[in-house]
Motif scaffolding. Structure first.
Motif, PDB file in Angstrom:
ATOM      1  N   GLN A 160       0.824  -1.206   0.000  1.00 41.05           N
ATOM      2  CA  GLN A 160       0.000   0.000   0.000  1.00 41.05           C
ATOM      3  C   GLN A 160       0.862   1.260   0.000  1.00 41.05           C
ATOM      4  OE1 GLN A 160      -2.410  -0.736   3.468  1.00 41.05           O
ATOM      5  NE2 GLN A 160      -4.045  -1.662   2.282  1.00 41.05           N
ATOM      6  N   LEU A 161       1.872   1.303   0.846  1.00 44.11           N
ATOM      7  CA  LEU A 161       2.734   2.475   0.919  1.00 44.11           C
ATOM      8  C   LEU A 161       3.518   2.661  -0.370  1.00 44.11           C
ATOM      9  CD1 LEU A 161       3.837   4.864   2.487  1.00 44.11           C
ATOM     10  CD2 LEU A 161       5.490   3.319   3.555  1.00 44.11           C
ATOM     11  N   SER A 162       3.996   1.574  -0.933  1.00 42.35           N
ATOM     12  CA  SER A 162       4.728   1.637  -2.193  1.00 42.35           C
ATOM     13  C   SER A 162       3.850   2.204  -3.302  1.00 42.35           C
ATOM     14  CB  SER A 162       5.230   0.238  -2.561  1.00 42.35           C
ATOM     15  OG  SER A 162       5.809   0.233  -3.831  1.00 42.35           O
ATOM     16  N   GLY A 163       2.598   1.762  -3.357  1.00 40.56           N
ATOM     17  CA  GLY A 163       1.663   2.270  -4.360  1.00 40.56           C
ATOM     18  C   GLY A 163       1.393   3.752  -4.188  1.00 40.56           C
ATOM     19  N   LEU A 164       1.202   4.181  -2.943  1.00 39.93           N
ATOM     20  CA  LEU A 164       0.965   5.595  -2.665  1.00 39.93           C
ATOM     21  C   LEU A 164       2.172   6.436  -3.047  1.00 39.93           C
ATOM     22  CD1 LEU A 164      -0.679   7.933  -1.477  1.00 39.93           C
ATOM     23  CD2 LEU A 164       0.256   7.309   0.765  1.00 39.93           C
ATOM     24  N   LEU A 165       3.356   5.972  -2.669  1.00 37.39           N
ATOM     25  CA  LEU A 165       4.571   6.727  -2.991  1.00 37.39           C
ATOM     26  C   LEU A 165       4.827   6.763  -4.490  1.00 37.39           C
ATOM     27  CD1 LEU A 165       6.934   5.622  -0.078  1.00 37.39           C
ATOM     28  CD2 LEU A 165       5.689   7.776  -0.331  1.00 37.39           C
ATOM     29  N   ALA A 166       4.475   5.693  -5.197  1.00 38.32           N
ATOM     30  CA  ALA A 166       4.636   5.683  -6.658  1.00 38.32           C
ATOM     31  C   ALA A 166       3.729   6.735  -7.296  1.00 38.32           C
ATOM     32  CB  ALA A 166       4.322   4.298  -7.222  1.00 38.32           C
ATOM     33  N   LEU A 167       2.500   6.843  -6.802  1.00 36.79           N
ATOM     34  CA  LEU A 167       1.586   7.851  -7.334  1.00 36.79           C
ATOM     35  C   LEU A 167       2.043   9.259  -6.967  1.00 36.79           C
ATOM     36  CD1 LEU A 167      -1.827   6.121  -6.599  1.00 36.79           C
ATOM     37  CD2 LEU A 167      -0.890   6.679  -8.858  1.00 36.79           C
ATOM     38  N   ALA A 168       2.440   9.452  -5.716  1.00 37.69           N
ATOM     39  CA  ALA A 168       2.872  10.772  -5.255  1.00 37.69           C
ATOM     40  C   ALA A 168       4.261  11.121  -5.774  1.00 37.69           C
ATOM     41  CB  ALA A 168       2.853  10.826  -3.720  1.00 37.69           C
ATOM     42  N   LYS A 172      -7.400   8.569  -8.201  1.00 39.44           N
ATOM     43  CA  LYS A 172      -8.665   7.946  -7.792  1.00 39.44           C
ATOM     44  C   LYS A 172      -8.579   6.431  -7.931  1.00 39.44           C
ATOM     45  CE  LYS A 172     -13.597   8.357  -8.044  1.00 39.44           C
ATOM     46  NZ  LYS A 172     -14.766   8.657  -8.802  1.00 39.44           N
ATOM     47  N   ASP A 173      -8.025   5.954  -9.039  1.00 37.85           N
ATOM     48  CA  ASP A 173      -7.854   4.508  -9.229  1.00 37.85           C
ATOM     49  C   ASP A 173      -6.934   3.914  -8.159  1.00 37.85           C
ATOM     50  OD1 ASP A 173      -9.508   4.614 -11.421  1.00 37.85           O
ATOM     51  OD2 ASP A 173      -7.892   4.469 -12.908  1.00 37.85           O
ATOM     52  N   GLY A 174      -5.968   4.722  -7.689  1.00 41.90           N
ATOM     53  CA  GLY A 174      -5.059   4.284  -6.630  1.00 41.90           C
ATOM     54  C   GLY A 174      -5.662   4.418  -5.245  1.00 41.90           C
ATOM     55  N   ASN A 175      -6.940   4.843  -5.193  1.00 44.38           N
ATOM     56  CA  ASN A 175      -7.677   4.942  -3.935  1.00 44.38           C
ATOM     57  C   ASN A 175      -7.086   5.986  -2.981  1.00 44.38           C
ATOM     58  OD1 ASN A 175      -9.988   4.095  -2.632  1.00 44.38           O
ATOM     59  ND2 ASN A 175      -8.921   2.555  -1.427  1.00 44.38           N
TER      60      ASN A 175
END
Length: 125
Positions: free
Chosen positions: A33-41, A83-86
């Motif tokens: 989850q954190l990796s996905g958030l950091l990838a988006l940000a 949005k897709d990344g929640n």
């Protein structure tokens, strides 16, 4: 002299290695989850969008387009990924959609936003 990047150890701490493996396994979902958030940000435009949405509580694509001087379709693509990344949620008011951050991600993003604000203050001193 050649720079050799090998690891030579006399003794492997098998207990430490096993404990670390278990720690990684137990927290695997959080890492994901954190990796996905950091990838988006990690994208500069999306980071700016997240920063602005947090600062203003919610913004629509038109506002973001005006602020960032980008086309609405370009902003919409970034919003779609978030949005897709929640990471964000939308609220419709008539024909306008206002986006806000999901609370679950706010605690993770706030330290980054504070870093940005602190750096700005330090640059003006």
């Amino acid at each position: 002299m050649e720079n050799n990047q090998t690891c030579i150890r006399a003794f492997a701490d098998s207990v430490q290695i096993e404990n670390c493996r278990k720690e990684i396994q137990v927290n695997n979902q959080s890492f994901s989850q954190l990796s996905g958030l950091l990838a988006l940000a990690g994208n500069e435009v999306r980071l700016k969008i997240l920063f602005l949405i947090e600062k203003e509580n919610e913004l629509c694509p038109c506002d973001l387009s005006d602020i960032l001087e980008m086309s609405i379709p370009a902003i919409s693509q970034h919003l779609r990924k978030l949005k897709d990344g929640n990471v964000i949620k939308g609220r419709r008011e008539g024909q306008t959609i206002f986006y806000s951050l999901k609370q679950a991600h706010l605690s993770l993003l706030l330290p980054f936003f504070k870093h940005i604000i602190i750096n700005k203050k330090m640059e003006t001193v």
